[in-house]
Design a protein around this motif. Structure first.
Motif, PDB file in Angstrom:
ATOM      1  N   VAL A   1       0.834  -1.202   0.000  1.00  0.00           N
ATOM      2  CA  VAL A   1       0.000   0.000   0.000  1.00  0.00           C
ATOM      3  C   VAL A   1       0.869   1.251   0.000  1.00  0.00           C
ATOM      4  N   VAL A   2       1.892   1.260   0.843  1.00  0.00           N
ATOM      5  CA  VAL A   2       2.740   2.450   0.961  1.00  0.00           C
ATOM      6  C   VAL A   2       3.584   2.635  -0.302  1.00  0.00           C
ATOM      7  N   ILE A   3       4.170   1.552  -0.818  1.00  0.00           N
ATOM      8  CA  ILE A   3       5.003   1.658  -2.019  1.00  0.00           C
ATOM      9  C   ILE A   3       4.179   2.145  -3.206  1.00  0.00           C
TER      10      ILE A   3
ATOM     11  N   GLN B   1       0.816   9.798  -4.366  1.00  0.00           N
ATOM     12  CA  GLN B   1      -0.214  10.200  -3.400  1.00  0.00           C
ATOM     13  C   GLN B   1       0.399  10.624  -2.072  1.00  0.00           C
ATOM     14  N   ILE B   2       1.575  10.079  -1.762  1.00  0.00           N
ATOM     15  CA  ILE B   2       2.261  10.468  -0.532  1.00  0.00           C
ATOM     16  C   ILE B   2       3.733  10.703  -0.834  1.00  0.00           C
TER      17      ILE B   2
ATOM     18  N   ASN C   1       5.088  13.126   4.476  1.00  0.00           N
ATOM     19  CA  ASN C   1       3.862  12.676   5.164  1.00  0.00           C
ATOM     20  C   ASN C   1       4.123  11.572   6.180  1.00  0.00           C
TER      21      ASN C   1
ATOM     22  N   GLN D   1       1.888  11.310   9.274  1.00  0.00           N
ATOM     23  CA  GLN D   1       0.502  10.947   8.944  1.00  0.00           C
ATOM     24  C   GLN D   1       0.392   9.467   8.604  1.00  0.00           C
ATOM     25  N   ILE D   2       1.404   8.966   7.867  1.00  0.00           N
ATOM     26  CA  ILE D   2       1.379   7.566   7.452  1.00  0.00           C
ATOM     27  C   ILE D   2       1.445   6.657   8.674  1.00  0.00           C
TER      28      ILE D   2
ATOM     29  N   LYS E   1      -1.821   6.805  10.544  1.00  0.00           N
ATOM     30  CA  LYS E   1      -2.875   6.050   9.862  1.00  0.00           C
ATOM     31  C   LYS E   1      -2.652   4.547   9.996  1.00  0.00           C
ATOM     32  N   GLU E   2      -1.404   4.112   9.760  1.00  0.00           N
ATOM     33  CA  GLU E   2      -1.113   2.682   9.825  1.00  0.00           C
ATOM     34  C   GLU E   2      -1.295   2.143  11.245  1.00  0.00           C
TER      35      GLU E   2
END
Lengths: 464, 464
Positions: A341-343, A350-351, A355, A358-359, A362-363
């Protein structure tokens, strides 16, 4: 595609016909096809058949077919045709294809070819071959049309008309000064729309997007994508127009990067040569795969060492061994998912690293929810499986299930965070976040998972 | 890109300036920028700021900016502008963008918008909105130029000139008969090159590649890629030209498919809406991820059950627990790798299902080599870790290492085959081979790995 298979069947029919020497019947038909299809037909022929059929096309067709052939067949032509004949075709070929071929052949062969080329082509080939293939310079074409700002639109059309047969890309016409410094561009459409009395300067678009000659090819492709361009101009340090990269090149780059991402994602070694599944020998497949596998296997020594520390506990509470595979597998899945998702979000923009807080926030929340759900699921799993096993002395199965469930919650939570953070961390260090993908994460999370599992167990089974 | 960051900084500067109301100074500058950048600047503004600044652009600019805005801001305009004003802009917008917007709004809002549109646009919007978004019809544009075969090239240029201001794509000009049946195409370049007395029919290319209106959008993108097209014509069942799909659409499709592949690869649920990492609430992230994780966790019950069958053996040869994580992890890595190689080769067309026997033969040999290498490595690993553990009664550590090494060889060999065959199997059943990727393979191979491990151990530890 409703009409793709018939086309492929037709190609096979043509190849077979040509091999049997039915030139007179088939050639007029084949010459009408798009050159990529002609190339596909010729690629199916035997070497002899290929060398016999190829010269039957016109010089212009030969040059176009040449661009669509693989290096092997291009080399076959270089090797078998009369050098003057080859040079004649080569001069008509697209500049970026010429440069690619020239870079592939040996130094001796380069020296052998050059004297047969006309001077302008000789210069162009040498110039284009200078740039590394992963840069704008390495993929650019020199087939573009230029006009001067001071020309009238009628003059400009005349210039494009006289230039165009040798230029592939005339949809954008670049406006330069006498030193080739780029002033802007006009589209062929603008030119058609313009009134005859207008000057090029009147319809010139002076705000334009360009690539630097040393820019990474992926960045160039992303600009073509962002601005919906048919081609992007490439400028050198002196702002001189030295080439263009076209939209079809951008698609090829994206395709290549896609394959590269997927492969890297699964820990396949990068190789310089192009891979082909069936043609590559077993040895090449092996060496591409073993590096990561062996490294990860060595790393997994740690998981053995960790289990070893708890051998005594396992001997007493043997039921714990049943859930070790579940613990590591679920952790690995969770971590890989979070990393993906992050990659993906990073790669589509998008990120960004900025960020990170925030990441993580959220995670953490996602990980908490996932952990609790999977903890409950594990609790139930343990009750089901465990009912068949001997419960350890002093503890009820419910107690064991609770302990394993809690360990799973912690494992999933931490695997989510590890999966999300590792790619960010690699990127922060200047690396490609994709390397921190599935296999690396799985191995990492296996180890932390075992520590969590046995740590939790120690806590609960010694306190009471 | 050397000049990307300055551009981004400039965009931020402009946004801030606009928010402060510095229209007079900034607008003339901003109006010169590519519209995607103008859109990016406007997207940074507050809602009020946006609604105040947007009307200051020309109608043509407004239409272009509209195309580059997200749906939220497009809707904001729909909601706040005077309906006549909105319709005026909407009529200038690219046909495919119009259709996308129209499909997003509710049925009531559609009915509310339609009366304000001129008849031709109204028909076009309704027509284009009929097709599902994953088909050629769903992504095509109706902005193309047509000429008749019987026209002279001079007449054709005049026709294109009069049509073109409203058509985005005039690089290919489509030749149709009076019933819009497609006869072929000419390029704008051909038209410029042609002599005035020539007829369109003389320079017409009658062999052309096209897409059917119901073709899958990925197939369409692949054709644009293969034939290096700027646009591909879309024909309906009666061979009438109904639209075109342009190269920039192809790039977008490929990007979308790339993200989809990566996500599917890691077992993320597909969702219809577009995802945005930061904007999506935790709940959406959670529900996207939990499905696979929970399914796999349930499957991992089997690994528990398998271990359970060998509890007695584990109690006696406790040292075997140390190498369980190594066995499952290495199997998972090997299997995922093999699956990636096969899926990638399938997706770029290097192999098809017909090659299944060759694939299995190749993977068997690669798997054998990998298995032997990792078996030897495991033998050494066991000696290192095991030296700290108590050796089981009756067996030397060397014997244990040999047994574990043999099990690893079998596990790696079988994981390679499983990883390679599962995607083929899924494809054979008509599914997308990507679903047979990492998480599924890992879980599968965990289970077979434990069976192999304990099976081998039973064999060697009971025979002696």
């Amino acid at each position: 595609m409703s009409h793709d298979n018939p086309r492929q069947e037709q190609e096979i029919k043509y190849s077979e016909g040509l091999e049997q020497g039915l030139y007179e019947e088939l050639l007029p038909e084949i010459q009408k096809l798009p050159t990529i299809e002609v190339a596909e037909i010729l690629m199916e022929l035997s070497e002899e058949g290929f060398l016999e059929v190829f010269p039957l096309f016109t010089r212009e067709q030969q040059a176009q077919i040449f661009s669509d052939l693989g290096f092997d067949l291009q080399y076959l032509l270089f090797d078998h045709l009369d050098p003057w004949q080859f040079a004649g075709i080569f001069e008509e070929v697209l500049s970026e294809v010429r440069a690619d071929f020239f870079q592939e052949i040996s130094r001796e062969e380069q020296i052998q070819l050059l004297p047969y080329l006309i001077k302008s082509v000789r210069k162009d080939v040498i110039e284009l071959s200078k740039y590394p293939p992963e840069t704008a310079g390495g993929i650019m074409s020199t087939d573009f049309a230029t006009v001067l700002e001071s020309m009238s639109t009628t003059e400009a059309i005349a210039k494009v008309r006289s230039d165009a047969p040798s230029k592939k890309m005339v949809y954008y016409i670049y406006v330069v000064d006498n030193n080739m410094a780029m002033k802007g561009f006009i589209t062929l459409k603008d030119l058609i729309m313009a009134e005859p009395h207008q000057k090029v300067g009147d319809i010139l678009k002076s705000e334009f997007v360009y690539a630097g000659i040393e820019d990474d090819r992926e960045t160039v492709a992303m600009q073509i994508e962002k601005y919906d361009l048919v081609a992007i101009p490439v400028l050198n340090q002196k702002n001189q127009l030295v080439g263009i990269v076209t939209h079809d090149e951008a698609i090829e780059i994206m395709r290549a990067e896609h394959v590269e991402d997927m492969e890297q994602f699964m820990g396949l070694a990068k190789s310089d040569e192009e891979a082909d599944y069936l043609d590559d020998p077993v040895k090449k497949h092996y060496s591409k795969r073993i590096i990561w596998l062996a490294s990860l296997a060595v790393l997994s020594v740690f998981s053995g060492i960790i289990v070893q520390q708890y051998e005594d506990m396992l001997a007493q509470v043997l039921i714990l061994t049943l859930f070790m595979p579940m613990m590591t597998a679920t952790g690995g899945n969770t971590g890989s998912q979070a990393a993906t998702v992050v990659i993906t979000a990073l790669s589509v923009g998008q990120i960004t690293l900025k960020n990170w807080l925030q990441i993580i926030f959220k995670e953490s929340r996602v990980g908490m929810l996932l952990g609790m759900s999977l903890g409950v699921l594990t609790y139930i799993n343990v009750l089901i499986i465990g009912s068949q096993s001997e419960a350890p002395l002093d503890y009820t199965l419910f107690y064991v299930a609770m302990v394993v469930g809690i360990a799973m919650t912690i494992q999933v939570f931490s695997a989510t965070l590890i999966g999300a953070c590792l790619p960010l961390f690699v990127k922060r260090l200047g690396g490609d976040p994709t390397v921190a993908a599935s296999p690396a994460i799985t191995t990492f999370v296996d180890i932390t998972g075992l520590i969590i599992y046995f740590g939790t167990a120690t806590l609960f089974f010694t306190i009471i």
